[in-house]
Scaffold this motif. Structure first.
Motif, PDB file in Angstrom:
ATOM      1  N   UNK A 181      -0.281   2.694   6.350  1.00 31.10           N
ATOM      2  CA  UNK A 181      -0.258   3.131   4.952  1.00 31.10           C
ATOM      3  C   UNK A 181       0.148   2.023   3.990  1.00 31.10           C
ATOM      4  N   UNK A 182       1.109   1.194   4.386  1.00 36.32           N
ATOM      5  CA  UNK A 182       1.539   0.116   3.485  1.00 36.32           C
ATOM      6  C   UNK A 182       0.403  -0.856   3.210  1.00 36.32           C
ATOM      7  N   UNK A 183      -0.349  -1.229   4.262  1.00 39.39           N
ATOM      8  CA  UNK A 183      -1.473  -2.130   4.083  1.00 39.39           C
ATOM      9  C   UNK A 183      -2.608  -1.461   3.306  1.00 39.39           C
ATOM     10  N   UNK A 184      -2.866  -0.190   3.610  1.00 36.33           N
ATOM     11  CA  UNK A 184      -3.977   0.502   2.969  1.00 36.33           C
ATOM     12  C   UNK A 184      -3.783   0.626   1.461  1.00 36.33           C
ATOM     13  N   UNK A 185      -2.527   0.619   1.016  1.00 32.60           N
ATOM     14  CA  UNK A 185      -2.291   0.625  -0.426  1.00 32.60           C
ATOM     15  C   UNK A 185      -2.879  -0.618  -1.084  1.00 32.60           C
ATOM     16  N   UNK A 186      -3.053  -1.675  -0.292  1.00 32.82           N
ATOM     17  CA  UNK A 186      -3.649  -2.912  -0.802  1.00 32.82           C
ATOM     18  C   UNK A 186      -5.148  -2.974  -0.506  1.00 32.82           C
ATOM     19  N   UNK A 187      -5.681  -1.890   0.112  1.00 29.30           N
ATOM     20  CA  UNK A 187      -7.116  -1.820   0.332  1.00 29.30           C
ATOM     21  C   UNK A 187      -7.600  -2.337   1.664  1.00 29.30           C
ATOM     22  N   UNK A 188      -6.718  -2.517   2.630  1.00 29.11           N
ATOM     23  CA  UNK A 188      -7.149  -3.023   3.934  1.00 29.11           C
ATOM     24  C   UNK A 188      -6.093  -2.682   4.983  1.00 29.11           C
ATOM     25  N   UNK A 189      -6.470  -2.842   6.249  1.00 27.61           N
ATOM     26  CA  UNK A 189      -5.491  -2.939   7.325  1.00 27.61           C
ATOM     27  C   UNK A 189      -6.038  -3.896   8.367  1.00 27.61           C
ATOM     28  N   UNK A 190      -5.150  -4.427   9.188  1.00 32.51           N
ATOM     29  CA  UNK A 190      -5.529  -5.470  10.138  1.00 32.51           C
ATOM     30  C   UNK A 190      -5.344  -4.979  11.563  1.00 32.51           C
ATOM     31  N   UNK A 191      -6.387  -5.148  12.366  1.00 32.05           N
ATOM     32  CA  UNK A 191      -6.340  -4.762  13.772  1.00 32.05           C
ATOM     33  C   UNK A 191      -5.864  -5.926  14.623  1.00 32.05           C
ATOM     34  N   UNK A 192      -5.636  -5.637  15.905  1.00 29.02           N
ATOM     35  CA  UNK A 192      -5.327  -6.686  16.861  1.00 29.02           C
ATOM     36  C   UNK A 192      -6.461  -7.710  16.873  1.00 29.02           C
ATOM     37  N   UNK A 193      -6.085  -8.981  16.963  1.00 28.37           N
ATOM     38  CA  UNK A 193      -7.081 -10.036  16.935  1.00 28.37           C
ATOM     39  C   UNK A 193      -7.393 -10.523  15.537  1.00 28.37           C
ATOM     40  N   UNK A 201     -12.919   1.117   0.631  1.00 25.75           N
ATOM     41  CA  UNK A 201     -13.082   1.583  -0.745  1.00 25.75           C
ATOM     42  C   UNK A 201     -13.168   3.099  -0.706  1.00 25.75           C
ATOM     43  N   UNK A 202     -12.762   3.716  -1.785  1.00 25.60           N
ATOM     44  CA  UNK A 202     -12.765   5.168  -1.858  1.00 25.60           C
ATOM     45  C   UNK A 202     -12.021   5.602  -3.096  1.00 25.60           C
ATOM     46  N   UNK A 203     -11.367   6.751  -3.024  1.00 24.88           N
ATOM     47  CA  UNK A 203     -10.627   7.275  -4.167  1.00 24.88           C
ATOM     48  C   UNK A 203      -9.176   6.838  -4.070  1.00 24.88           C
ATOM     49  N   UNK A 204      -8.732   6.074  -5.061  1.00 26.79           N
ATOM     50  CA  UNK A 204      -7.343   5.620  -5.100  1.00 26.79           C
ATOM     51  C   UNK A 204      -6.470   6.678  -5.772  1.00 26.79           C
ATOM     52  N   UNK A 205      -5.350   6.968  -5.152  1.00 32.34           N
ATOM     53  CA  UNK A 205      -4.381   7.911  -5.709  1.00 32.34           C
ATOM     54  C   UNK A 205      -3.195   7.103  -6.223  1.00 32.34           C
ATOM     55  N   UNK A 206      -2.928   7.196  -7.522  1.00 31.53           N
ATOM     56  CA  UNK A 206      -1.869   6.398  -8.150  1.00 31.53           C
ATOM     57  C   UNK A 206      -0.629   7.236  -8.423  1.00 31.53           C
ATOM     58  N   UNK A 207       0.494   6.542  -8.462  1.00 32.33           N
ATOM     59  CA  UNK A 207       1.766   7.173  -8.782  1.00 32.33           C
ATOM     60  C   UNK A 207       2.604   6.168  -9.549  1.00 32.33           C
ATOM     61  N   UNK A 208       2.970   6.510 -10.761  1.00 32.81           N
ATOM     62  CA  UNK A 208       3.769   5.642 -11.628  1.00 32.81           C
ATOM     63  C   UNK A 208       3.114   4.267 -11.809  1.00 32.81           C
ATOM     64  N   UNK A 209       1.800   4.292 -11.961  1.00 33.23           N
ATOM     65  CA  UNK A 209       1.085   3.061 -12.252  1.00 33.23           C
ATOM     66  C   UNK A 209       0.742   2.210 -11.058  1.00 33.23           C
ATOM     67  N   UNK A 210       1.108   2.650  -9.845  1.00 32.93           N
ATOM     68  CA  UNK A 210       0.809   1.887  -8.632  1.00 32.93           C
ATOM     69  C   UNK A 210      -0.010   2.741  -7.676  1.00 32.93           C
ATOM     70  N   UNK A 211      -0.871   2.094  -6.898  1.00 33.07           N
ATOM     71  CA  UNK A 211      -1.676   2.819  -5.922  1.00 33.07           C
ATOM     72  C   UNK A 211      -0.791   3.287  -4.775  1.00 33.07           C
ATOM     73  N   UNK A 212      -0.811   4.594  -4.515  1.00 40.35           N
ATOM     74  CA  UNK A 212       0.000   5.162  -3.436  1.00 40.35           C
ATOM     75  C   UNK A 212      -0.793   5.243  -2.138  1.00 40.35           C
ATOM     76  N   UNK A 213      -2.087   5.591  -2.249  1.00 41.33           N
ATOM     77  CA  UNK A 213      -2.934   5.664  -1.066  1.00 41.33           C
ATOM     78  C   UNK A 213      -4.395   5.662  -1.497  1.00 41.33           C
ATOM     79  N   UNK A 214      -5.267   5.450  -0.514  1.00 42.94           N
ATOM     80  CA  UNK A 214      -6.706   5.557  -0.729  1.00 42.94           C
ATOM     81  C   UNK A 214      -7.231   6.626   0.216  1.00 42.94           C
ATOM     82  N   UNK A 215      -8.059   7.521  -0.293  1.00 42.83           N
ATOM     83  CA  UNK A 215      -8.612   8.582   0.541  1.00 42.83           C
ATOM     84  C   UNK A 215     -10.080   8.772   0.174  1.00 42.83           C
TER      85      UNK A 215
END
Length: 301
Positions: A73-85, A92-106
């Motif tokens: 979740x922490x990485x996804x707030x920045x629009x990515x996550x990293x796998x092994x290797x 990309x998708x629908x960003x959900x914001x809270x207090x001016x910052x992206x909380x999650x993407x769904x």
């Protein structure tokens, strides 16, 4: 590495990719809901027949996360996550914001899978231009995306850490915010290298200075004011800084405030521009810290 990811894909996509002889050299695989899948390999775009829908994209992302998207979740707030290797999954998708910052993407609508490459020895031709009396110089590597700057940075760190190719061996620390340089331990960075992952570059650089006593600090994709302050602190502390940045030429960099300020300090003793003119990893031009041209005849690493 590309073939290992097949098991996460639906059979229709897997069969197409297995038939593509260029896919083992892929740098990116892009999936967009309702549009044809495509991948990029050695500078060429390859368009497939498969058109994933939003549910298929969601299912692939869930599988890639080992059915635990929440753990990223922490990485996804920045629009990515990293796998092994070091495989990075951009979304990309629908960003959900809270207090001016992206909380999650769904409601994911597209994804970009980037495959990092390890090329041992790729820095050998460049080494004479970025060292002095065996010591590595503060160096900025600049290129457009997918032209090999992270691959080159990785191999420079490995060579300096191990004291190869004319370098004196040095203690190195890599601040790897997106886990692309070290690939979560999949890539060789040398015997004398420590790695800080999943932390902002500026904070990681300062943390490393205070706790790991590095002689060389390396990081990827610098570009904000905090990075500049951290780089200045590192150099003032006696460490050498190796970094990468997005760009195509010196004039472009100087139009951006951060790089205009960085270059004005003269901290970066070498500025290396890469392109794909002769193939991925073409050295176009090399400057010294005063922006004098040291080399301007393109060569392939």
């Amino acid at each position: 590495m590309t073939e290992e990811i097949f098991r996460y894909f639906p059979s229709s996509l897997r069969k197409e990719l297995e038939a593509e002889t260029s896919f083992p050299m892929a740098e990116e695989l892009r999936l967009r809901a309702g549009k044809r899948a495509m991948f990029y390999a050695e500078g060429e775009e390859h368009i497939l027949r498969m058109r994933p829908n939003k549910q298929e994209i969601a299912d692939i992302l869930l599988a890639l996360s080992q059915h635990s998207l929440h753990s990223f979740s922490d990485e996804l707030r920045q629009g990515f996550f990293t796998m092994e290797g070091g495989i990075r999954i951009g979304v990309a998708g629908k960003a959900v914001s809270e207090r001016g910052s992206i909380r999650l993407i769904r409601s994911f609508s597209s994804m970009n899978i980037r495959f990092p490459r390890e090329k041992i020895g790729v820095q050998k031709k460049l080494a004479p231009y970025i060292r002095r009396e065996g010591s590595i110089l503060n160096t900025l590597i600049v290129s457009a995306p997918q032209h090999g700057k992270t691959t080159l940075l990785r191999d420079i760190v490995r060579a300096v850490s191990d004291g190869e190719d004319g370098y004196r061996a040095k203690k190195c620390t890599v601040v790897d915010e997106r886990s692309e340089i070290a690939g979560n331990g999949a890539f060789s960075l040398g015997e004398r290298t420590d790695v800080l992952t999943s932390c902002p570059k500026s904070e990681g650089l300062v943390m490393a200075l205070r706790s790991l006593s590095p002689e060389v600090l390396a990081t990827d994709e610098i570009g904000n004011s905090q990075d500049l302050l951290a780089i200045q602190e590192a150099v003032n502390s006696g460490a050498v800084v190796l970094a990468t940045a997005h760009g195509t030429c010196l004039e472009e960099l100087e139009r951006r405030l951060f790089f205009r300020e960085l270059l004005a300090t003269g901290i970066m003793e070498r500025i290396v521009f890469l392109s794909a003119r002769l193939g991925r990893g073409t050295v176009e031009r090399i400057y010294d810290g005063e922006k004098n041209v040291l080399w301007d005849e393109p060569f392939l690493l």
